[in-house]
Design a protein around this motif. Sequence first.
Motif, PDB file in Angstrom:
ATOM      1  N   SER A 400     -34.822  69.917  77.225  1.00 12.54           N
ATOM      2  CA  SER A 400     -34.978  70.268  78.633  1.00 12.54           C
ATOM      3  C   SER A 400     -35.473  69.073  79.435  1.00 12.54           C
ATOM      4  O   SER A 400     -35.005  68.813  80.553  1.00 12.54           O
ATOM      5  CB  SER A 400     -35.963  71.439  78.779  1.00 12.54           C
ATOM      6  N   GLY A 401     -36.412  68.325  78.857  1.00 12.31           N
ATOM      7  CA  GLY A 401     -36.899  67.132  79.533  1.00 12.31           C
ATOM      8  C   GLY A 401     -35.788  66.116  79.754  1.00 12.31           C
ATOM      9  O   GLY A 401     -35.685  65.512  80.823  1.00 12.31           O
ATOM     10  N   ALA A 402     -34.924  65.948  78.737  1.00 11.53           N
ATOM     11  CA  ALA A 402     -33.825  64.989  78.859  1.00 11.53           C
ATOM     12  C   ALA A 402     -32.848  65.422  79.947  1.00 11.53           C
ATOM     13  O   ALA A 402     -32.399  64.599  80.767  1.00 11.53           O
ATOM     14  CB  ALA A 402     -33.097  64.849  77.519  1.00 11.53           C
ATOM     15  N   LEU A 403     -32.488  66.709  79.985  1.00 10.46           N
ATOM     16  CA  LEU A 403     -31.539  67.198  80.986  1.00 10.46           C
ATOM     17  C   LEU A 403     -32.113  67.063  82.397  1.00 10.46           C
ATOM     18  O   LEU A 403     -31.428  66.635  83.333  1.00 10.46           O
ATOM     19  CB  LEU A 403     -31.172  68.656  80.706  1.00 10.46           C
ATOM     20  N   ASN A 404     -33.365  67.461  82.570  1.00 11.69           N
ATOM     21  CA  ASN A 404     -33.973  67.368  83.894  1.00 11.69           C
ATOM     22  C   ASN A 404     -34.164  65.919  84.318  1.00 11.69           C
ATOM     23  O   ASN A 404     -34.066  65.599  85.505  1.00 11.69           O
ATOM     24  CB  ASN A 404     -35.311  68.110  83.906  1.00 11.69           C
ATOM     25  N   LEU A 405     -34.441  65.052  83.346  1.00 14.06           N
ATOM     26  CA  LEU A 405     -34.570  63.636  83.670  1.00 14.06           C
ATOM     27  C   LEU A 405     -33.258  63.102  84.234  1.00 14.06           C
ATOM     28  O   LEU A 405     -33.236  62.395  85.247  1.00 14.06           O
ATOM     29  CB  LEU A 405     -34.964  62.845  82.417  1.00 14.06           C
ATOM     30  N   LEU A 406     -32.139  63.467  83.590  1.00 19.59           N
ATOM     31  CA  LEU A 406     -30.848  62.973  84.053  1.00 19.59           C
ATOM     32  C   LEU A 406     -30.518  63.511  85.438  1.00 19.59           C
ATOM     33  O   LEU A 406     -29.995  62.791  86.296  1.00 19.59           O
ATOM     34  CB  LEU A 406     -29.760  63.371  83.057  1.00 19.59           C
ATOM     35  N   ASN A 407     -30.813  64.793  85.670  1.00 20.48           N
ATOM     36  CA  ASN A 407     -30.536  65.373  86.980  1.00 20.48           C
ATOM     37  C   ASN A 407     -31.377  64.686  88.063  1.00 20.48           C
ATOM     38  O   ASN A 407     -30.898  64.372  89.158  1.00 20.48           O
ATOM     39  CB  ASN A 407     -30.828  66.867  86.953  1.00 20.48           C
TER      40      ASN A 407
END
Length: 466
Positions: A400-407
């Motif tokens: 989740s952290g990785a996905l939100n970081l990319l967004n």
Amino acid sequence: MTAPAAPPAERVDARLLRVAFILVLGTFMASVDATIVSVGIETLADDFDAGVAGVQWVTTAYLLAVVAAVPASGWLADRFGGRRTWLLAVGVFVLGSVLCALAWSLPSLIAFRVLQGLGGGLLPPTGQALLARVAGPGRTGRVISVVAVVPLLSPVLGPLAGGSILQVAPWPWLFLVNVPVGVLAILLARRHVPVVAPSPGRTAFDLRGALLLSPGLAVLVLGLTEVAHGRHLPAVIGVSAGLAMLAGFLVHGLRTRRTPLIDPRLFTRPPFGAAALALLVLGASVFGTMFLLPLYFQTGRELSAWGAGLLLAPQGVGALAGSVLVGRTIDKVAPRTLVVGGIALILLGTVPFTQLGHAPSDAVIASALAVRGVGMAMIGAPVMNIVYSRIEPAHLPRASGALNLLNTVGGSVGTAVLAVVLQERLTARGTDLSQAYADTFWWVLGFCLVAAAGATRLPRTPARKP
């Protein structure tokens, strides 16, 4: 022999909806606060007797703090548990909001916005991972389709809320409005959100990775912002240093024997890599457009902040309609079909903005924004569902952290790139503001085409539920 019937979908009960509502309050606060201050820049400049360029740091500091905080969300949730980390983030955000309202100078306001951004950066990834754990793979898609609409509404609701507040109250209420929402969220979460135990195998904090990744992202975004302001030497230093630190993190993440803050290998595993690309470009398209349009409405069409917010409202209506559609189809339709269809709608809705030089009517602009809103809702939830429903529960916080970081990075970098392009086109076009904005929107179309290329690698069949 007949094939066995597919198991019935797990019911999304009132308890799960209550948990989703509570957790989405945190995402709502953090998302809206990223844009609510934008309409108050001139008010703050007058009150603090500062230039607009200096006051712009009130927004930039919050954004940089969010970018810096997101990578640590996975480790914090693993170490202290999802609910405890989320409650801490809400508390930091509310404290930062109170201090912002009490700021006595521009530097103090900027410093308190950093504190507020650190809390705000933790809220979306921690809340999404916690909700996915509570929902389980069988219900994640339908719940996420509701939660994912909040970041799509915030660029619309933020300016509207900010404009409304400033019509009846002084600027500190731009921040104090967060306090009752945050306190309510904490009280409800302590009563209704279940405790999710920390990860049993506690890993040491990746200090070297944190010193490279978070500052590297912040410095890169800062450097791109300097490009937009025409300050070439700080821009070159910032972009070069940011890219060097990110390259250092990539090498570190691939070589370390410990668990890195964000594992670079995640992005090589299908369908995570394609999902990540779609979210990265979606962030650039959504937040980049929400940077361009209010400026165009207020400078090119001479609308007030309130009028600009009203003209943006159809995008929010479209996003709500799209979330209903996705909620009903997300477990039945292939992720690739939904995401590619959503990107196609965004492309269709962006085309009229490449023709701003021909002065399209308000009705055309409103219709285009509504179409874009539906398309955006068809991307975020399916992409997150792909990852959350196919990954082990213990790995949810870091994913989740990785996905939100990319967004977040997509939104930050996309906005900075579009600001640079807009500045160059304004210089080239002179007094023809509308055509300069139209030229810039061709870049938004380009972002969408890149996202479409990545989306073709998403799964062709709906996720199988256990």
